[in-house]
Scaffold this active site. Structure first.
Site, PDB file in Angstrom:
ATOM      1  N   GLY A  52       0.831  -1.193   0.000  1.00  0.00           N
ATOM      2  CA  GLY A  52       0.000   0.000   0.000  1.00  0.00           C
ATOM      3  C   GLY A  52       0.868   1.246   0.000  1.00  0.00           C
ATOM      4  N   ASP A 115      -3.141  -6.558  -7.205  1.00  0.00           N
ATOM      5  CA  ASP A 115      -3.990  -6.830  -6.047  1.00  0.00           C
ATOM      6  C   ASP A 115      -3.145  -7.378  -4.898  1.00  0.00           C
ATOM      7  OD1 ASP A 115      -5.920  -7.541  -4.224  1.00  0.00           O
ATOM      8  OD2 ASP A 115      -6.848  -9.088  -5.475  1.00  0.00           O
ATOM      9  N   VAL A 144      -3.035  -0.806   3.862  1.00  0.00           N
ATOM     10  CA  VAL A 144      -4.005  -1.014   2.793  1.00  0.00           C
ATOM     11  C   VAL A 144      -5.385  -0.557   3.258  1.00  0.00           C
ATOM     12  CG1 VAL A 144      -5.108  -2.687   1.271  1.00  0.00           C
ATOM     13  CG2 VAL A 144      -2.694  -2.963   1.893  1.00  0.00           C
ATOM     14  N   ALA A 145      -5.962   0.413   2.544  1.00  0.00           N
ATOM     15  CA  ALA A 145      -7.343   0.831   2.769  1.00  0.00           C
ATOM     16  C   ALA A 145      -8.109   0.536   1.487  1.00  0.00           C
ATOM     17  CB  ALA A 145      -7.409   2.317   3.116  1.00  0.00           C
ATOM     18  N   TYR A 243     -16.401   5.801  13.576  1.00  0.00           N
ATOM     19  CA  TYR A 243     -15.080   5.247  13.305  1.00  0.00           C
ATOM     20  C   TYR A 243     -14.706   4.183  14.328  1.00  0.00           C
ATOM     21  CZ  TYR A 243     -10.483   4.815  11.334  1.00  0.00           C
ATOM     22  OH  TYR A 243      -9.371   4.297  10.728  1.00  0.00           O
ATOM     23  N   VAL A 283      -5.219  14.457   5.903  1.00  0.00           N
ATOM     24  CA  VAL A 283      -6.127  14.476   4.751  1.00  0.00           C
ATOM     25  C   VAL A 283      -5.651  13.413   3.780  1.00  0.00           C
ATOM     26  CG1 VAL A 283      -7.071  15.856   2.872  1.00  0.00           C
ATOM     27  CG2 VAL A 283      -6.535  16.945   5.063  1.00  0.00           C
ATOM     28  N   THR A 284      -6.442  12.359   3.633  1.00  0.00           N
ATOM     29  CA  THR A 284      -6.119  11.277   2.711  1.00  0.00           C
ATOM     30  C   THR A 284      -7.347  10.961   1.867  1.00  0.00           C
ATOM     31  OG1 THR A 284      -6.787   9.481   4.192  1.00  0.00           O
ATOM     32  CG2 THR A 284      -4.514  10.299   4.408  1.00  0.00           C
TER      33      THR A 284
END
Length: 404
Positions: A52, A115, A144-145, A243, A283-284
């Protein structure tokens, strides 16, 4: 190769195109902002795997690892090339820029696109470690998100959701119209139902991280003292319902439980460590999709100003702990806490006060909206200082290691 003058086109926080020159400059700025080590790493450098690596904290981990720790190894991400209708994804351009920096720094870093959840990618990585990097991996950072994951064993595809658990949640959120005018609005998110929690845990929990370790250990590729971290977030009580106490929070709890299991196992087998790294707000591309997070981050910046610690500084601190430049200091839950600046009582009290006062009429005086808007645009390579956005740019940028 096609050249175009690119202007930002967006739907909310999602931009349809990315700017290659802006993405390149953003990576260069992060590299410049990363503190130089007290001692320049010499020799070949430790072998690392970043899963990622093209965005957010994973990108920061890659750049900080290169500059702070002198890593070599493999970086994995999933990005899309340019087409006749669209530019490449921002992560594609950021990866190309990162590869150039690695080459200039004399570091052998291989960039793979595909992937990360698949066993095919795990085999590709294991083969590279074995054939190119001496058969021993020193570090793995998992960041990984993803919205979905296909299980390599069952073939089942799981989808993650952003929902509270137990009951619906109403929260304030920050939106901008097409002219960039801010609006604070209350939104309601329905409670998780059915197998929402299980699906989200299957995507965002620790299963894939553990599978990477299983795969590499099964090939005998973990070096003595092998250390791994999965990047995570806890966040504020203001956003907890959606969250940390919601479906994503259940996945994070699973990730932390996985860390404890892996830590015991790695300590026993290779004298290694497994931790989660709890990072602070930023900020993503993934965080802007979460209700309330945009408002919270803008208010946090309004409170802290330049005291808001950027991801590149946080990951530099993590690499220092990984390499022994600083002590590795997990808390009782096996978490490296890089978020203490954000969760300090006085900071949270100030943000909470502004949160209560935040309306469409008052938000401009409470949050740093110019900073937030600029950072959202910079995710896609726009609003980056020093870039001529009136000039045509080549959008067909090759993936590192591929011919133009």
């Amino acid at each position: 190769m096609s050249e175009r003058v690119l202007t930002p086109r967006n739907r909310g926080f999602l931009f349809l195109d990315s700017h290659p020159a802006g993405c390149r400059q953003l990576v260069a700025d992060m590299w410049q902002d990363c503190p130089a080590p007290d001692h320049v790493p010499s020799g070949a450098g430790p072998v690392a795997l970043i899963v990622g690596s093209s965005a957010g904290y994973g990108l920061a981990a890659t750049l900080a690892g290169l500059k702070r720790a002198g890593i070599r190894g493999i970086a994995v991400s999933f990005e899309k090339a340019a087409t006749d209708r669209r530019t490449a994804t921002a992560g594609w351009y950021r990866t190309a820029a990162t590869a150039d920096l690695a080459r200039t720094a004399g570091r052998d870093l291989v960039f793979l696109n595909g992937d990360a959840f698949s066993d095919t990618m795990k085999d590709r990585v294991a083969d590279l470690v074995e054939q190119r990097f001496g058969g021993r991996l020193d570090f793995l950072i998992h960041s990984v998100a993803a919205p979905r994951r296909t299980d390599p064993d069952s073939g089942a595809t799981y989808a993650s959701v952003l929902k509270p658990i137990g009951r619906a949640d109403r929260t304030k959120t920050l939106l901008f119209d097409e002219q960039g005018v801010p609006e604070v609005r209350e939104v309601e998110t329905e409670a998780a139902g059915g197998d929402d929690v299980e699906q989200t845990v299957a995507v965002m929990g620790g299963a894939d991280w553990e599978r990477w370790i299983d795969h590499l250990a099964g090939r005998g590729l973990l070096a003595d003292g092998f250390t791994t971290a999965a990047l995570s977030y806890i966040g504020s009580p203001l956003t907890a319902a959606i969250y940390r106490q919601g479906t994503i929070g259940a996945a994070k709890a699973h990730l932390e439980a996985t860390a404890r299991t892996l830590d015991e196992r790695l300590g026993r087998t290779v004298g290694g460590r497994a931790v989660t790294s709890v990072n602070g707000a930023a900020v993503t591309q993934s965080s802007t999709a979460i209700p309330g997070i945009a408002l919270y981050t803008g208010l946090l910046r309004g409170v802290l100003g330049d005291g808001l610690v950027p991801p590149i500084h946080q990951l530099a601190a993590l690499w220092d702990q990984f390499t022994g430049a600083a002590p590795l200091t997990p808390d009782d839950e096996g978490r490296i806490r890089l978020d203490t600046w954000e969760l300090a009582d006085d900071v949270q009290a100030a943000v909470a006060e502004r949160w209560e006062a935040a309306t469409t009429d008052t938000i401009a005086g409470l949050a740093d909206l110019d900073w937030f808007r600029a950072h959202v645009r910079r995710l896609y390579g726009f609003s980056v200082p020093g870039v001529d956005y009136g000039a045509a740019v080549t959008v067909d940028v090759p993936w590192p290691g591929q011919a133009s």
